[in-house]
Design an enzyme around this catalytic site. Structure first.
Site, mmCIF file in Angstrom:
data_model
loop_
_atom_site.group_PDB
_atom_site.id
_atom_site.type_symbol
_atom_site.label_atom_id
_atom_site.label_comp_id
_atom_site.label_asym_id
_atom_site.label_seq_id
_atom_site.Cartn_x
_atom_site.Cartn_y
_atom_site.Cartn_z
ATOM 1 N N LYS A 66 34.709 -92.416 66.620
ATOM 2 C CA LYS A 66 34.133 -91.067 66.550
ATOM 3 C C LYS A 66 32.621 -91.136 66.335
ATOM 4 O O LYS A 66 32.130 -92.036 65.637
ATOM 5 C CB LYS A 66 34.798 -90.313 65.394
ATOM 6 C CG LYS A 66 34.431 -88.830 65.293
ATOM 7 C CD LYS A 66 35.250 -88.155 64.188
ATOM 8 C CE LYS A 66 34.929 -86.680 64.045
ATOM 9 N NZ LYS A 66 35.766 -86.026 62.988
ATOM 10 N N SER B 135 38.115 -81.948 64.343
ATOM 11 C CA SER B 135 36.912 -82.306 65.054
ATOM 12 C C SER B 135 36.956 -83.676 65.721
ATOM 13 O O SER B 135 36.047 -83.996 66.488
ATOM 14 C CB SER B 135 35.728 -82.258 64.082
ATOM 15 O OG SER B 135 35.877 -83.258 63.083
ATOM 16 N N SER C 57 40.827 -82.949 60.447
ATOM 17 C CA SER C 57 40.155 -83.325 61.692
ATOM 18 C C SER C 57 40.702 -84.566 62.387
ATOM 19 O O SER C 57 40.302 -84.863 63.508
ATOM 20 C CB SER C 57 38.654 -83.514 61.451
ATOM 21 O OG SER C 57 38.002 -82.274 61.386
#
Lengths: 499, 99
Positions: free
Chosen positions: A82, A157, A181
């Site tokens: 990420k 996210s 997330s």
């Protein structure tokens, strides 16, 4: 897929060590899948082809020179990371114009540990700006699309990490979970996603959002891969002052891993009675029955403060975010706009120009709840409700070993549907923020499908929550469920079908 | 949209060093007001017997030996600064008269 249909990271490593394929071939399959599919999915912000290829060649050379030498737990496994996890020399944009060109001068502990375990980082994945969002639509670089239905959100996210794993571009990826997330995008993309007990995985090198909530976690297509990654990235790190002084998470090895005899599974009316999509409810009820078939006993529990979890979370997380994001002022790193020529003017102009709407909303909320005259009534009160939420779980776990329910109240929603309505977007997190506030371990695993459009079923996730430090128990339950079901096997067909 | 809602957003934005333009104030003020209205539900929670929960891991006061250790090179750190000179960050002048 990554060149071997259905193969997970554990399979890929074994095949490489058995000489059936090289690390370089494995990487090329991953890069080819990214090349083929990412144009329409938008899961990656950057693909680190050159460094990944050099590393694969190095691993193959090492193997050829000494086939008997110890090989890391992720030898040759392509991994995506990420965009809020620092890696030396790689751009870490955090989904924001503010950090569009930020190249970290150091590597996050969890990424360092992946590399030490001989994994290959293939690229950096898209995310909502500063991890604030549940759909990827708050990324400054455009949304990621759900591989099951390109018109829908992948969740967020950790949007790109979930989509990349679901679409078979990589077998595993790292995300971060502040209020869901990792788990929510895992559920919406039909993969597994694990949030560890707070403090079990180092936050060193994770760009901070809500520091008392942030935890790094893996996304994968099999529970044993989640377990494998966690075994590598967890464990004490002196560079994170909230890191628990404990060894890495060790898997439980029960005599009959396929059975759950004697396990007490808590079912909370606040979770299964919540405003659930009907098909999500059906899938989760079937999953609970399956757990009972495996020998578990369902026990009703109460989590009465659940209804207050969203306001509590958004007060606590935004307060911490407003403080953490104060460092983005145009001085040390990131974007800068000179403004009116004064120092204060430069700060304000920089932040005005480089933060997106959702980040501004959250900074405003966080600043407000910490400001003079409002601090006690808002932030102070939220911290007390947070303690009550934790107490709910402590009382429930006196009676049960795990608590199960849905991960998300709905399957993947259409891109655009909630983008203009912050409160509707926040509701996506209803069932994941309580565990974040309490600091507990939780996993989302595929447990069925909602109908969606005609040719694209939408995955549903089962959330399994454990008491603090029972990370391995949560994984064991997830593994037994996975071995008794086929929900994790279907792969999305929408990517690459020409739509 | 009321003026107090707009004023609250302007005041909070100033505290947060955000320079919102009027169009943004128009957009954010009603959203901000709606969020606060929704979150007021917290006022109804009985919290008297709960201590504030300020952290999740329970680890406190972590110390280490005060030893000299290698750190990042100044160039590596300053490499991300939008403006730097001779090993220093460069910011607009804040003291003294005109340059």
């Amino acid at each position: 897929m990554t060149g071997a249909e259905g193969a997970d990271a554990c399979d890929l490593r074994a095949a490489i060590l058995a000489g059936e394929r090289s690390a370089a071939e494995t990487l090329e399959a991953s890069l080819a899948a990214i090349e083929e599919r990412d144009g329409e999915l938008g899961a990656f912000l950057s693909v680190e082809r050159d460094t990944a290829r050099a590393r694969a060649i190095e691993l193959d050379r090492r193997r050829a020179a000494d086939p008997g030498a110890a090989a890391g737990a992720l030898f040759g496994v392509p991994v995506a990371v990420k965009a809020n996890l620092c890696m030396e020399g790689v751009t870490t944009p955090c989904g924001s114009r503010m950090l569009a060109n930020y190249r970290a001068p150091y590597t996050a502990t969890c990424v360092r540990r992946l590399l030490d375990a001989d994994a290959i980082v293939v690229g950096v994945t898209n995310m909502d700006e500063f991890a604030m969002g549940s759909s990827s639509e708050h990324s400054a670089f455009g949304p990621t699309r759900n591989p099951w239905d390109l018109t829908r959100a992948p969740g967020g996210s950790s949007s790109g990490s979930a989509a990349a794993v679901a679409a078979g571009m990589v077998p595993v990826a790292l995300g971060s979970d502040t209020g869901g997330s990792v788990r929510q995008p895992a559920a919406l993309c039909g993969v597994g996603g694990f949030k560890p007990t707070y403090g079990r995985v180092s936050r060193h090198g994770l760009i901070a959002f809500g520091s008392s909530l942030d935890q790094v976690g893996p996304l994968a297509r099999s529970v044993r891969d989640l377990e494998r990654i966690l075994g590598v990235i967890s464990g004490h790190d002196p560079l994170d002052a909230t890191s628990l002084p404990l060894p890495p998470i060790e898997p439980e090895r029960p005599d009959r891993p396929e059975r759950l005899d004697g396990l007490r599974v808590g079912v909370a009316a606040e979770y299964v009675g919540a405003d659930l999509d009907a098909e999500v409810r059906t899938a989760v009820e079937a999953a609970l029955e399956k757990l009972e078939e495996l020998g578990a006993e369902a026990v009703e529990v109460r989590l009465p403060h659940t209804v207050h979890a969203i306001p509590t979370y958004y007060v606590v997380a935004t307060a911490e975010a407003s403080s953490n994001l104060a460092r983005f002022d145009g001085v040390g790193f990131g974007a800068r706009t000179e403004g009116d020529g004064s120092l204060q003017g430069m700060f304000a102009a920089t932040r005005e120009g480089a933060f997106g709407d959702e980040v501004k909303r959250r900074i405003l909320l966080g600043t407000f709840v910490l400001s003079e005259g409002y601090h006690d009534a808002w932030y102070g009160r939220a911290l007390r409700v947070r303690a009550l939420l934790r107490r709910d779980f402590e009382r429930a776990f006196e009676k049960v070993d795990v608590i199960c329910g849905p991960t998300s109240p709905t399957p993947a929603f259409p891109l655009g549907e909630r983008a203009g309505d912050p409160l509707a977007m926040y509701a996506s997190d209803t069932l994941t923020v309580p565990t974040s506030l309490a600091g507990l371990p939780a996993v989302s695993v595929p447990c069925g499908f909602a109908s969606g459009a005609a040719d694209s079923p939408l995955p549903v996730g089962l959330q399994i929550i454990g008491p603090a430090l029972a990370d391995a128990r949560v994984l064991r339950v997830a593994a037994a469920f996975e071995s008794a079901t086929e929900h994790h096997r279907p792969a999305p067909t929408s990517a690459g079908d020409g739509r | 949209m009321t003026d107090p809602e707009r004023d609250l957003v302007r005041h909070t934005a100033a505290l947060a060093r955000l320079e919102l333009d009027e169009a943004e104030v128009d957009r954010l003020a009603p959203q901000f007001a709606a969020i606060l209205r929704h979150f007021r539900v917290l006022e109804s929670v009985e919290v008297d017997d709960a201590e504030p929960m300020t952290g999740a891991s329970g680890v406190r006061d972590v110390l280490r030996a005060d030893e000299v250790r290698p750190s990042l090179a100044p160039d590596a750190v300053l490499g991300n600064a939008p403006r730097s000179s001779d090993g220093f960050y460069v910011v607009p002048k804040t003291v003294g008269g005109e340059e």
